[in-house]
Design an enzyme around this catalytic site. Structure first.
Site, PDB file in Angstrom:
ATOM      1  N   ARG A  71       0.833  -1.237   0.134  1.00  0.00           N
ATOM      2  CA  ARG A  71      -0.011   0.207   0.089  1.00  0.00           C
ATOM      3  C   ARG A  71       0.871   1.114  -0.017  1.00  0.00           C
ATOM      4  O   ARG A  71       0.569   2.178  -0.738  1.00  0.00           O
ATOM      5  CB  ARG A  71      -0.845   0.009   1.514  1.00  0.00           C
ATOM      6  N   ASN A 103      -6.988   9.213   6.996  1.00  0.00           N
ATOM      7  CA  ASN A 103      -6.067   8.511   5.976  1.00  0.00           C
ATOM      8  C   ASN A 103      -4.774   8.369   6.322  1.00  0.00           C
ATOM      9  O   ASN A 103      -4.409   8.954   7.437  1.00  0.00           O
ATOM     10  CB  ASN A 103      -6.124   9.494   4.532  1.00  0.00           C
ATOM     11  N   HIS A 120      -5.668   8.080  12.288  1.00  0.00           N
ATOM     12  CA  HIS A 120      -5.298   6.547  12.156  1.00  0.00           C
ATOM     13  C   HIS A 120      -3.971   6.390  11.785  1.00  0.00           C
ATOM     14  O   HIS A 120      -3.494   5.151  11.449  1.00  0.00           O
ATOM     15  CB  HIS A 120      -6.214   6.018  11.108  1.00  0.00           C
ATOM     16  N   CYS A 128       8.647   0.019  16.359  1.00  0.00           N
ATOM     17  CA  CYS A 128       8.794  -1.251  16.839  1.00  0.00           C
ATOM     18  C   CYS A 128       7.498  -1.744  17.292  1.00  0.00           C
ATOM     19  O   CYS A 128       6.940  -0.998  18.308  1.00  0.00           O
ATOM     20  CB  CYS A 128      10.101  -1.288  17.918  1.00  0.00           C
ATOM     21  N   CYS A 172      13.742  -4.177  14.917  1.00  0.00           N
ATOM     22  CA  CYS A 172      14.001  -2.952  15.684  1.00  0.00           C
ATOM     23  C   CYS A 172      15.498  -2.984  16.123  1.00  0.00           C
ATOM     24  O   CYS A 172      15.996  -3.838  16.661  1.00  0.00           O
ATOM     25  CB  CYS A 172      13.070  -2.927  17.010  1.00  0.00           C
ATOM     26  N   CYS A 175      15.586  -3.115  20.197  1.00  0.00           N
ATOM     27  CA  CYS A 175      15.342  -4.309  20.912  1.00  0.00           C
ATOM     28  C   CYS A 175      15.148  -5.572  20.006  1.00  0.00           C
ATOM     29  O   CYS A 175      15.073  -6.672  20.536  1.00  0.00           O
ATOM     30  CB  CYS A 175      14.104  -4.206  21.511  1.00  0.00           C
ATOM     31  N   THR A 213     -15.719  10.429   3.380  1.00  0.00           N
ATOM     32  CA  THR A 213     -15.701   9.402   4.539  1.00  0.00           C
ATOM     33  C   THR A 213     -16.957   8.757   4.506  1.00  0.00           C
ATOM     34  O   THR A 213     -18.026   9.424   4.426  1.00  0.00           O
ATOM     35  CB  THR A 213     -15.346   9.842   5.623  1.00  0.00           C
ATOM     36  N   ASN A 238     -19.365  14.080  -1.040  1.00  0.00           N
ATOM     37  CA  ASN A 238     -19.511  12.499  -1.302  1.00  0.00           C
ATOM     38  C   ASN A 238     -20.448  12.167  -2.415  1.00  0.00           C
ATOM     39  O   ASN A 238     -21.549  12.505  -2.312  1.00  0.00           O
ATOM     40  CB  ASN A 238     -19.767  11.969   0.195  1.00  0.00           C
TER      41      ASN A 238
END
Ligand code: APR
Length: 274
Positions: A71, A103, A120, A128, A172, A175, A213, A238
């Protein structure tokens, strides 16, 4: 949409503190697939439970990491569309504008909005999975100029195909645990600073413009309701009806890449609509 566009332009011209709230439809005309559109939506083709949950990543880190990398490569090939530039034009006219996005692409930034509130997360902020240390974006870590997309390069229609070869997530540097995409998965809390900033902006705005949306995923879908409850007019862009229709002062039925530039011109006839 003559009278609706004129009314929306009047509301935008009168706004001093507009909020622009965007979803996947904002990037549809850039060739980035939405989630729920018939035929082309990602969730029409893939099961979010297998790709967009913490359990999915634990079960198969390579599948999930590879899908998000596909993506991300699709987004890198995409370009901001006139809708993104129109949002930047609104911000240029109203410096108090707050852009809030669901988005995870970087098309708002590349279209002239430097720091949208990101509910989001982002495809460009891997971290990590254990210690949350930010991790480099793979091509930044790869040899410079190594632009060969991974084995799972997105299909020509921008639809990411699960990787066809092992694409294990990087380890990572701190760690050693697997690096994960910097996006919010189903079942995860939204970043509290972003959600607080979004609620505060919606509560204090004098216009909320919701673009592209389906308003089905909470708590993000609450943001337009916060504005409406406090008396701000809501304008929706929309092509199809959504649950927000009931609270909208104006519904502009059309694609963001065409409607938003027309809306900017309706508000400010002399504006460069992007
Ligand atoms: N212009 C404007 N809107 C459009 C366009 C366009 N060119 N093309 C499609 N749309 C609309 C669709 O009609 C639909 O209402 O964009 C909306 C996209 O809805 P979804 O695919 O559900 O995307 P979104 O609302 O952003 O999803 C919210 O769900 O899967 C999670 O985390 C993911 O952020 C995402 C969240």
């Amino acid at each position: 949409t003559g009278p609706e566009l004129a009314e929306a332009g009047r509301l935008l011209a009168a706004a001093r503190r507009p909020v622009v709230f965007t979803g996947a439809g904002m990037s549809a005309e850039s060739g980035v697939p939405t989630f729920r559109d018939a035929q082309t939506g990602l969730w029409q083709r893939y099961d979010p439970q297998e790709l967009a949950t913490p359990a999915a990543f634990r079960a198969d880190p390579a599948l999930v990491w590879g899908w998000y990398e596909a993506r991300r490569h699709g987004v890198r090939r995409a370009r901001p569309n006139p809708g993104h530039r129109a949002v930047a034009a609104i911000r240029a006219r109203c410096p108090e504008t707050v852009v809030i996005t669901q988005n995870v692409d970087d098309l708002h930034e590349r279209g002239g909005v430097p720091a949208p509130v990101r509910l989001h997360g982002s495809l460009f902020a891997p971290r990590c999975s254990a210690c949350a240390r930010p991790a480099p974006i793979p091509e930044d870590a790869a040899a410079p100029g190594d632009d060969t997309p991974p084995g799972n390069a997105a299909a020509p229609d921008g639809m990411p195909e699960p990787h066809d070869g092992p694409l294990t997530p990087p380890a990572c540097a701190g760690c050693g645990a697997p690096v994960r995409p910097g996006v919010v998965w189903f079942g995860e809390a939204l970043p509290s600073a972003a959600l607080d900033a979004a609620v505060e902006a919606a509560a204090g705005c004098d216009l909320l413009l919701t673009v592209g949306t389906s308003a089905l995923v909470h708590p993000a879908a609450e943001i337009p309701l916060v504005a409406a409850r406090l008396g701000a007019p809501v304008v929706q862009v929309n092509p199809v009806p959504t649950p927000l229709d009931a609270i909208c002062a104006v519904n502009l039925r059309g694609p963001a890449g065409e409607v938003l530039p027309a809306l900017v011109r309706a508000a400010w006839p002399d504006a460069d609509a992007g």
